[in-house]
Design a protein around this motif. Structure first.
Motif, PDB file in Angstrom:
ATOM      1  N   ASP A  89       0.715  -1.149  -0.048  1.00  0.00           N
ATOM      2  CA  ASP A  89       0.102  -0.033  -0.013  1.00  0.00           C
ATOM      3  C   ASP A  89       0.807   1.329   0.118  1.00  0.00           C
ATOM      4  O   ASP A  89       0.315   2.204  -0.323  1.00  0.00           O
ATOM      5  N   GLU A  90       2.033   1.234   0.253  1.00  0.00           N
ATOM      6  CA  GLU A  90       3.065   2.321   0.068  1.00  0.00           C
ATOM      7  C   GLU A  90       4.376   1.655  -0.297  1.00  0.00           C
ATOM      8  O   GLU A  90       5.351   1.572   0.443  1.00  0.00           O
ATOM      9  N   PRO A  91       4.434   1.723  -1.548  1.00  0.00           N
ATOM     10  CA  PRO A  91       5.662   1.063  -2.099  1.00  0.00           C
ATOM     11  C   PRO A  91       7.031   2.058  -1.667  1.00  0.00           C
ATOM     12  O   PRO A  91       8.118   1.586  -1.758  1.00  0.00           O
ATOM     13  N   GLY A  92       6.892   3.238  -1.335  1.00  0.00           N
ATOM     14  CA  GLY A  92       8.112   4.154  -0.858  1.00  0.00           C
ATOM     15  C   GLY A  92       8.773   3.495   0.358  1.00  0.00           C
ATOM     16  O   GLY A  92       9.993   3.855   0.638  1.00  0.00           O
ATOM     17  N   ARG A  93       7.987   2.703   0.972  1.00  0.00           N
ATOM     18  CA  ARG A  93       8.601   2.208   2.218  1.00  0.00           C
ATOM     19  C   ARG A  93       9.047   0.739   1.986  1.00  0.00           C
ATOM     20  O   ARG A  93       8.299  -0.300   1.521  1.00  0.00           O
ATOM     21  N   SER A  94      10.405   0.703   1.919  1.00  0.00           N
ATOM     22  CA  SER A  94      11.042  -0.578   1.239  1.00  0.00           C
ATOM     23  C   SER A  94      12.378  -0.961   2.109  1.00  0.00           C
ATOM     24  O   SER A  94      12.903  -0.075   3.162  1.00  0.00           O
ATOM     25  N   ALA A  95      12.912  -1.892   1.964  1.00  0.00           N
ATOM     26  CA  ALA A  95      14.126  -2.446   2.610  1.00  0.00           C
ATOM     27  C   ALA A  95      14.875  -3.347   1.623  1.00  0.00           C
ATOM     28  O   ALA A  95      14.142  -4.003   0.672  1.00  0.00           O
ATOM     29  N   PHE A  96      16.106  -3.195   1.581  1.00  0.00           N
ATOM     30  CA  PHE A  96      17.033  -4.124   0.672  1.00  0.00           C
ATOM     31  C   PHE A  96      18.045  -5.130   1.519  1.00  0.00           C
ATOM     32  O   PHE A  96      18.296  -4.757   2.448  1.00  0.00           O
ATOM     33  N   TRP A  97      18.225  -6.199   0.812  1.00  0.00           N
ATOM     34  CA  TRP A  97      19.093  -7.194   1.278  1.00  0.00           C
ATOM     35  C   TRP A  97      19.972  -7.322   0.096  1.00  0.00           C
ATOM     36  O   TRP A  97      19.968  -8.251  -0.812  1.00  0.00           O
ATOM     37  N   PRO A  98      21.181  -6.791  -0.137  1.00  0.00           N
ATOM     38  CA  PRO A  98      22.166  -6.809  -1.236  1.00  0.00           C
ATOM     39  C   PRO A  98      22.853  -7.952  -1.210  1.00  0.00           C
ATOM     40  O   PRO A  98      23.272  -8.524  -0.135  1.00  0.00           O
ATOM     41  N   LEU A  99      23.095  -8.497  -2.292  1.00  0.00           N
ATOM     42  CA  LEU A  99      24.174  -9.715  -2.615  1.00  0.00           C
ATOM     43  C   LEU A  99      25.126  -9.637  -3.577  1.00  0.00           C
ATOM     44  O   LEU A  99      24.792  -9.050  -4.738  1.00  0.00           O
ATOM     45  N   ALA A 100      26.350  -9.696  -3.413  1.00  0.00           N
ATOM     46  CA  ALA A 100      27.353  -9.389  -4.328  1.00  0.00           C
ATOM     47  C   ALA A 100      28.047 -11.121  -4.985  1.00  0.00           C
ATOM     48  O   ALA A 100      27.503 -12.029  -4.172  1.00  0.00           O
ATOM     49  N   GLU A 101      28.552 -11.118  -5.849  1.00  0.00           N
ATOM     50  CA  GLU A 101      29.203 -12.723  -6.194  1.00  0.00           C
ATOM     51  C   GLU A 101      30.053 -13.033  -4.967  1.00  0.00           C
ATOM     52  O   GLU A 101      29.950 -14.377  -4.889  1.00  0.00           O
ATOM     53  N   PHE A 102      30.722 -12.165  -3.973  1.00  0.00           N
ATOM     54  CA  PHE A 102      31.683 -12.583  -3.195  1.00  0.00           C
ATOM     55  C   PHE A 102      30.617 -12.467  -2.009  1.00  0.00           C
ATOM     56  O   PHE A 102      31.403 -12.545  -0.705  1.00  0.00           O
ATOM     57  N   GLN A 136       9.987  -0.126  10.526  1.00  0.00           N
ATOM     58  CA  GLN A 136      10.614   1.158   9.925  1.00  0.00           C
ATOM     59  C   GLN A 136       9.523   2.085   9.845  1.00  0.00           C
ATOM     60  O   GLN A 136       9.827   3.567  10.400  1.00  0.00           O
ATOM     61  N   GLU A 137       8.172   1.854  10.015  1.00  0.00           N
ATOM     62  CA  GLU A 137       7.354   3.116   9.868  1.00  0.00           C
ATOM     63  C   GLU A 137       7.012   3.474  11.503  1.00  0.00           C
ATOM     64  O   GLU A 137       6.906   4.782  11.511  1.00  0.00           O
ATOM     65  N   GLN A 138       7.324   2.639  12.276  1.00  0.00           N
ATOM     66  CA  GLN A 138       7.295   3.260  13.861  1.00  0.00           C
ATOM     67  C   GLN A 138       8.573   3.870  14.105  1.00  0.00           C
ATOM     68  O   GLN A 138       8.254   4.997  14.815  1.00  0.00           O
ATOM     69  N   GLU A 139       9.575   3.499  13.570  1.00  0.00           N
ATOM     70  CA  GLU A 139      10.965   4.365  13.817  1.00  0.00           C
ATOM     71  C   GLU A 139      10.709   5.848  13.245  1.00  0.00           C
ATOM     72  O   GLU A 139      11.332   6.696  13.942  1.00  0.00           O
ATOM     73  N   GLN A 140      10.212   5.690  11.993  1.00  0.00           N
ATOM     74  CA  GLN A 140      10.047   7.042  11.562  1.00  0.00           C
ATOM     75  C   GLN A 140       9.017   7.906  12.131  1.00  0.00           C
ATOM     76  O   GLN A 140       9.320   9.255  12.425  1.00  0.00           O
ATOM     77  N   GLU A 141       7.929   7.347  12.855  1.00  0.00           N
ATOM     78  CA  GLU A 141       7.148   8.176  13.649  1.00  0.00           C
ATOM     79  C   GLU A 141       7.650   8.426  14.843  1.00  0.00           C
ATOM     80  O   GLU A 141       7.239   9.773  15.271  1.00  0.00           O
ATOM     81  N   GLN A 142       8.411   7.714  15.616  1.00  0.00           N
ATOM     82  CA  GLN A 142       9.037   8.234  16.581  1.00  0.00           C
ATOM     83  C   GLN A 142      10.223   9.024  16.448  1.00  0.00           C
ATOM     84  O   GLN A 142      10.264  10.216  17.028  1.00  0.00           O
ATOM     85  N   GLU A 143      10.886   9.086  15.203  1.00  0.00           N
ATOM     86  CA  GLU A 143      11.886  10.261  14.907  1.00  0.00           C
ATOM     87  C   GLU A 143      11.053  11.626  14.762  1.00  0.00           C
ATOM     88  O   GLU A 143      11.598  12.603  15.415  1.00  0.00           O
TER      89      GLU A 143
END
Length: 833
Positions: free
Chosen positions: A74-87, A118-125
């Motif tokens: 419902d809010e695509p701007g709220r996101s998280a990443f898990w990056p992976l490299a070949e190493f 994340q949403e809770q943290e933003q509201e707390q900030e």
């Protein structure tokens, strides 16, 4: 696989492989341990919702670096990443499982809870910022003591062994940023200091990354690291990350489920910091109690391309590594890594036309090995190799060294994701258009020159403008270095991983780029409050080729223009509107609806501008001068556009504007900067002869005019590129010189800033010429009516004969000459445009 010796003995229980994320040494060790243990299932730190995406890792079109992207539905701007490299050890574990037909599962806390946190943290900030602001306004007393901050878990890579995003590695064994009642710990910093290292990165390279692949016991490194982490956890607890306890509870539950299904033939690949917690004996009830009542949000996950630059700490993402390009090299080069690395450096410098030979490479290798021996390191690390490159290949200069760091140490590698990966419909439509227009996303910034007269380039322009309107900043317009015609566009393109989130966020407007852009343009027009915003939006609609959205924008524009009485707002709106009228010639867009609105705006400016230029302070007067310049240019373009229309009442638009300028030039209540500018515009337009301009200057610089007002008049008249006017018209220069020498000493300091600002904008060559003319003094009297002074070296009138002699050469250079005495009118029209 054939064993070279007996399989090393292992303790009973699951195999816990504690790693550092994005570590090539850890990745090699994980591969060796999995080969030796042959587990029945591999559990990996990551969001469990991504289990369905694991088979895509076997697709040859999925090339790291990539990242798992989780975003709220419902809010695509709220996101998280898990990056992976070949190493990355996690990526190696996934590929090992797929290659051996072994199930692979993610066991970290589900993304549905992570995003809700994340949403809770933003509201707390936000609440904390408001309280701080209120406290500052109420002048609350200052409380002494340590700085207490809430832990920043949201911006940290999940399970990351290293500081969170934006943090610096803390000093000392406590390694503390204070977080509540606990110290936030950087495990690497603590272990490195205990080993006598002042740099955690250097310690990690010596202990882990420089280990060879030929270890007899593949499990020994993980046992040693787990023991060290156990000691740290006993001393520091959760290390200032209280939410790690919740994540680790979920990991233990998933580990129990796997052991029920596969027994002890389970391998777990996770951050080394979590290994002691996974070995801890707890009850199922206690772990479930920690997970009870967690906030949730509906999420979607997919694979997205990532870049080496985003893996680096300098990018603001705390992935725990400074040099992804170097780490990738260490992972691929199993033998002689230093020699191979310095050979790549030499190749890069040769491409930049630097003289680098094989002898340079040999000498750099020797110097790097010597430096490593002097510093007590087992092998040359990145520091030693870069020092050797600076000394041997770069002649001690940091300029080529920065190029090596940017291109090789960090790098611009961009991963790829197959079409079969889940994606929002808007992303699929964008990918289809990228393929159709042959414009691929790239991590390295590049310039793209577009000729809008071609269908392909026109389509590329429309796509880039549409993405900008959607807030997807893949490309930014740049100044063209070649032709300045309206058929030419220059863009700077660079694809950043975060743009995938922007595309998903823009998906709420529609399923195609065209449909989403039209919907957003209409919504922005309705929500706009300033007239200039609506005209800018109309310009964007024409650039983006949105004819269906233009009627809505034009209706809002007409309503705003009818209600807005601020001449400044009207003057801001007119230039963008008139520029839009020019696009019809090149882009084939119907701009007829804009013509009437633009002409109406111009008429209202003509009426309201003179009264609006009275009683202005210095800042307001300078701003209004900018409006006058912009309107002058816009009126000229608008008059040309209206010249071919059938409206007889619009033909004298330019003349009516000149009448407004004459009124401004003689209006005593108008600021001097505006009066001077009006005179200059009339002079440049040929509506005022040089004698009349000199007379008006003489009146403005008369002894009865206060020096600041006279200086402002000069700023308006000769400011903004008017230096050549003074160079070629010695009468005006003489007036300015005579006035300046007559300014009283007590008033000179008041007028100096204005004059300095005016003349500092001139080119250095113009300033030198003016200085020489002033030093030379009055010129010789010419034998012609009026007795005007002529400066030596400058003719009284242009030499038409000499100017005509240049035309054949110009035609030849521009390619306009087809036959002797003829010109290709079509090409001439193109150059003129």
């Amino acid at each position: 696989m054939t064993d070279s010796g007996p399989r090393p003995a292992r303790r009973s229980g699951p195999l816990l492989l504690g790693v550092r994320h994005h570590g090539p040494g850890s990745a090699r060790a994980v591969r060796a341990a999995l080969d030796a243990a042959c587990p029945a299932v591999v559990l990996i730190e990551g969001p469990p919702e991504a289990d369905a995406l694991i088979p895509l890792a076997a697709d040859p079109d999925l090339r790291p670096p990539v990242a798992l992207l989780a975003h709220a539905v419902d809010e695509p701007g709220r996101s998280a990443f898990w990056p992976l490299a070949e190493f990355s050890p996690e990526w190696v574990a996934v590929r090992w499982a797929l290659r051996h037909g072994v199930p692979a599962r993610f066991i970290d806390l589900p993304a549905t809870h992570t995003l809700a946190w994340q949403e809770q943290e933003q509201e707390q900030e936000q609440e904390q910022k408001q309280k701080q602001k209120q406290g500052q306004e109420e002048e609350a007393p200052v409380v002494s003591g340590p700085d207490k901050r809430a832990p920043d878990c949201g911006s940290r890579a999940p399970g990351e062994l290293g500081p969170a995003a934006g943090e610096q590695a803390p000093d000392g064994p406590a390694a503390a940023l204070v977080a509540g009642d606990q110290a936030r710990v950087d495990p690497l910093a603590v272990l490195a200091e205990a080993a006598g290292y002042d740099d955690p990165e250097r310690w990690w390279e010596d202990v882990v990354e420089h280990r060879g692949p030929g270890e007899r016991d593949p499990f020994a490194p993980f046992d040693a690291l787990a023991e060290a982490m156990g000691a740290l956890r006993e001393r520091f607890g959760t290390g200032g990350h209280p939410r790690d306890a919740v994540r680790e509870a979920h990991m233990r539950l998933r580990l129990r489920d796997a052991r029920k299904e596969f027994g002890d033939a389970v391998a777990v690949v996770c951050g080394a910091w979590h290994v002691p917690a996974l070995r801890e004996r707890t009850t199922v009830t206690a772990d479930r109690a920690l997970l009870k009542g967690l906030p949730k949000v509906r999420t979607d996950l997919t694979w997205v391309p990532w870049t080496h630059r985003r893996l680096a700490r300098s990018s603001g993402y705390g992935a725990g590594i400074d040099s992804p390009g170097w780490y990738g090299h260490l992972f691929r080069a199993l033998d002689r890594p230093v020699e191979r690395w310095l050979t790549r450096v030499a190749g890069l410098l040769r491409e930049e036309d630097m003289i680098v030979s094989s002898a340079h490479v040999i000498e750099a290798v020797r110097l790097a090995e010597t430096l490593a021996a002097m510093r007590g390191r087992p092998l040359p690390g990145l520091g030693e190799t870069m020092d050797a490159v600076r000394a041997v290949m770069c002649d001690g200069s940091d300029v080529p060294l920065s190029l090596v760091h940017d291109r090789l140490v960090v790098g611009d590698v961009l991963g790829e994701v197959p079409e079969s990966a889940p994606a929002v419909p808007l992303q699929r439509d964008l990918a289809r258009q990228q393929r159709s227009l042959r414009i691929r996303p790239e991590a390295l910034e590049r310039e793209l020159e577009l000729d809008l007269r071609g269908d392909t380039d026109a389509g590329r322009s429309r796509l880039l403008h549409r993405l900008r309107l959607l807030g997807v900043g893949w490309g930014e317009p740049a100044r063209s270095r070649g032709s300045t015609g309206t058929f030419r566009e220059t863009w700077r393109l660079r694809w950043e991983p975060e743009l995938a989130v922007k595309v998903a966020e823009a998906g709420v407007w529609g399923t195609t780029v065209l449909g989403a852009t039209q919907a957003k343009a209409e919504a922005d027009a309705t929500a706009a409050t300033a007239l200039a915003d609506v005209t800018a939006l109309a310009e964007q609609c024409l650039l983006a080729g949105l004819p269906d959205a233009l009627p809505v924008v034009m209706r809002v524009l007409a309503d705003r223009a009818a209600l807005d009485t601020d001449v400044g707002h009207l003057a801001q709106a007119l230039p963008a509107l008139v520029r839009s009228l020019r696009y019809g010639d090149v882009r084939g867009t119907d701009t007829g609806a804009l013509t009437g609105v633009a002409a109406g705006l111009a008429e209202r400016i003509f009426v309201g501008l003179p009264p609006a230029c009275t009683s202005l302070d210095a800042d307001a007067a300078d701003e209004m001068r900018g409006h006058v310049d912009a309107v002058h240019t816009a009126v000229g373009l608008l008059a040309e556009t209206l010249a071919g229309t059938a409206d007889p009442g619009r033909g004298d638009l330019r003349e009516r504007w000149r009448t407004v300028l004459r009124a401004l030039s003689l209006r005593d209540t108008a600021p001097g900067v505006i009066r001077g500018r009006a005179v200059r515009l009339l002079l440049d337009d040929g509506a005022l002869d040089a004698g009349e301009a000199a007379r008006l200057m003489g009146l403005a610089l008369s002894p009865g005019t206060p020096p600041p007002d006279a200086a402002a008049w000069i700023e308006g008249f000769v400011g903004g590129g008017g230096g050549l006017l003074l160079v070629h018209d010695d009468r005006l220069l003489g007036m300015v010189d005579a006035w300046l020498t007559g300014v009283p000493a007590e008033a000179f300091t008041d007028v100096l800033p204005l004059l300095r600002r005016t003349f500092a904008a001139y080119e250095p060559g113009v300033r030198r010429t003016l200085g020489e003319l002033v030093r030379r003094g009055p010129g010789e009297r010419a034998d012609r009516p009026g007795g005007h002074t002529v400066t030596p070296g400058f003719a009284a009138e242009p030499d038409i004969g000499r100017a005509d002699a240049v035309l054949p050469v110009l035609r030849l250079l521009l390619g306009l000459e087809t036959e002797p005495g003829t010109i290709d009118d079509n090409r001439l029209a193109g150059v003129g445009t």
